[in-house]
Scaffold this motif. Structure first.
Motif, short mmCIF file in Angstrom:
data_model
loop_
_atom_site.label_atom_id
_atom_site.label_comp_id
_atom_site.label_asym_id
_atom_site.label_seq_id
_atom_site.Cartn_x
_atom_site.Cartn_y
_atom_site.Cartn_z
N CYS A 123 -6.10 71.50 128.49
CA CYS A 123 -5.68 71.94 129.49
C CYS A 123 -6.21 73.04 130.14
N VAL A 124 -7.62 73.34 130.67
CA VAL A 124 -8.48 74.75 130.87
C VAL A 124 -8.11 75.56 131.20
N PHE A 125 -6.66 75.44 132.21
CA PHE A 125 -5.74 76.46 132.92
C PHE A 125 -4.85 76.56 131.64
N CYS A 126 -4.30 76.22 130.62
CA CYS A 126 -3.90 76.91 130.30
C CYS A 126 -4.69 77.49 128.68
N GLU A 127 -5.62 77.34 128.25
CA GLU A 127 -6.53 78.30 127.73
C GLU A 127 -7.28 79.67 128.41
N ILE A 128 -7.28 79.15 129.76
CA ILE A 128 -7.53 80.93 130.75
C ILE A 128 -6.62 81.95 130.79
N PHE A 153 -5.16 68.38 135.42
CA PHE A 153 -4.28 68.51 135.76
C PHE A 153 -3.02 69.86 135.00
N HIS A 154 -3.18 70.62 135.60
CA HIS A 154 -2.28 71.73 135.99
C HIS A 154 -1.65 72.10 136.90
N PHE A 155 -0.52 71.95 137.27
CA PHE A 155 -0.02 72.72 139.51
C PHE A 155 -0.70 74.08 138.84
N HIS A 156 -1.37 74.21 140.07
CA HIS A 156 -2.29 75.15 140.90
C HIS A 156 -2.32 75.50 142.51
N LEU A 157 -1.62 76.05 143.10
CA LEU A 157 -2.31 76.18 144.35
C LEU A 157 -3.80 77.04 144.45
N HIS A 158 -4.25 76.16 145.36
CA HIS A 158 -5.33 77.59 145.98
C HIS A 158 -5.30 78.56 147.22
N VAL A 159 -5.42 79.80 146.70
CA VAL A 159 -5.28 80.04 147.97
C VAL A 159 -6.58 80.88 148.25
N ILE A 160 -7.01 79.77 149.59
CA ILE A 160 -8.20 79.80 150.33
C ILE A 160 -8.41 80.80 151.56
N PRO A 161 -9.17 81.97 151.82
CA PRO A 161 -8.78 82.94 152.86
C PRO A 161 -10.40 82.14 153.41
N ARG A 162 -9.79 82.38 155.30
CA ARG A 162 -10.63 81.68 156.16
C ARG A 162 -11.47 82.69 156.77
N TYR A 163 -12.39 82.49 156.69
CA TYR A 163 -13.26 83.62 157.79
C TYR A 163 -13.57 82.84 159.11
N ARG A 164 -13.78 83.55 160.50
CA ARG A 164 -15.18 83.17 161.21
C ARG A 164 -16.14 83.21 161.16
#
Length: 147
Positions: free
Chosen positions: A11-16, A103-114
């Motif tokens: 799992c790359v996220f576990c490695e991170i 396949f490691h639960f994650h949430l994307h936090v995506i800033p949105r811009y005009r």
């Protein structure tokens, strides 16, 4: 067709989280870890993950889910105030058909811009096309009975 991830792949996220794969760390606490997405949809796009591995939304404990969403909320507020975003999306993809690739639960936090030069995201569906009340009632009936 097998839609399950290959469990023999590390799992790359576990490695991170373990520090064996480099990342741009945003924050870390006892339960969660946040880092910049290497393939961002907008300027400042990042990921928030629980430190304890869980494959997806259906696998994560209530405690880790709570901690992860609260960290994402804390960061989302700073995305608005510090990056000057005009809005923010939180996105979770659960399963291959829902675009999950790690396949490691994650949430994307995506800033949105005009300013479209800072924001490359587009909706994957066309909102505003209503579904009939009969179909809505049937979905509600099936889910309510299961809950």
């Amino acid at each position: 067709m097998n839609d399950l991830p290959d469990s023999s792949v590390p799992c790359v996220f576990c490695e991170i989280i373990a520090g064996s794969v480099q990342c741009a760390v945003v924050m870390e606490d006892a339960t969660t870890f946040a880092f910049m997405d290497t393939d961002p949809g907008s300027d400042g796009h990042l990921l928030v993950v629980p430190k304890k591995h869980s494959a997806d939304l259906t696998d994560i404990s209530a405690e880790d889910l709570t901690a992860t969403i609260l960290t994402a909320q804390r960061i989302a507020k700073k995305v608005l105030s510090e990056l000057g975003a005009d809005g923010v999306n939180l996105l979770n993809c659960c399963g291959i058909e829902a675009w999950q690739t790690v396949f490691h639960f994650h949430l994307h936090v995506i800033p949105r811009y005009r300013d479209r030069s800072k924001d490359r995201m587009e909706l994957p569906f066309e909102p505003g096309i209503p579904v009939g009340p009969t179909a809505l009632a049937e979905y509600a009936k099936v889910l309510a009975a299961a809950l």
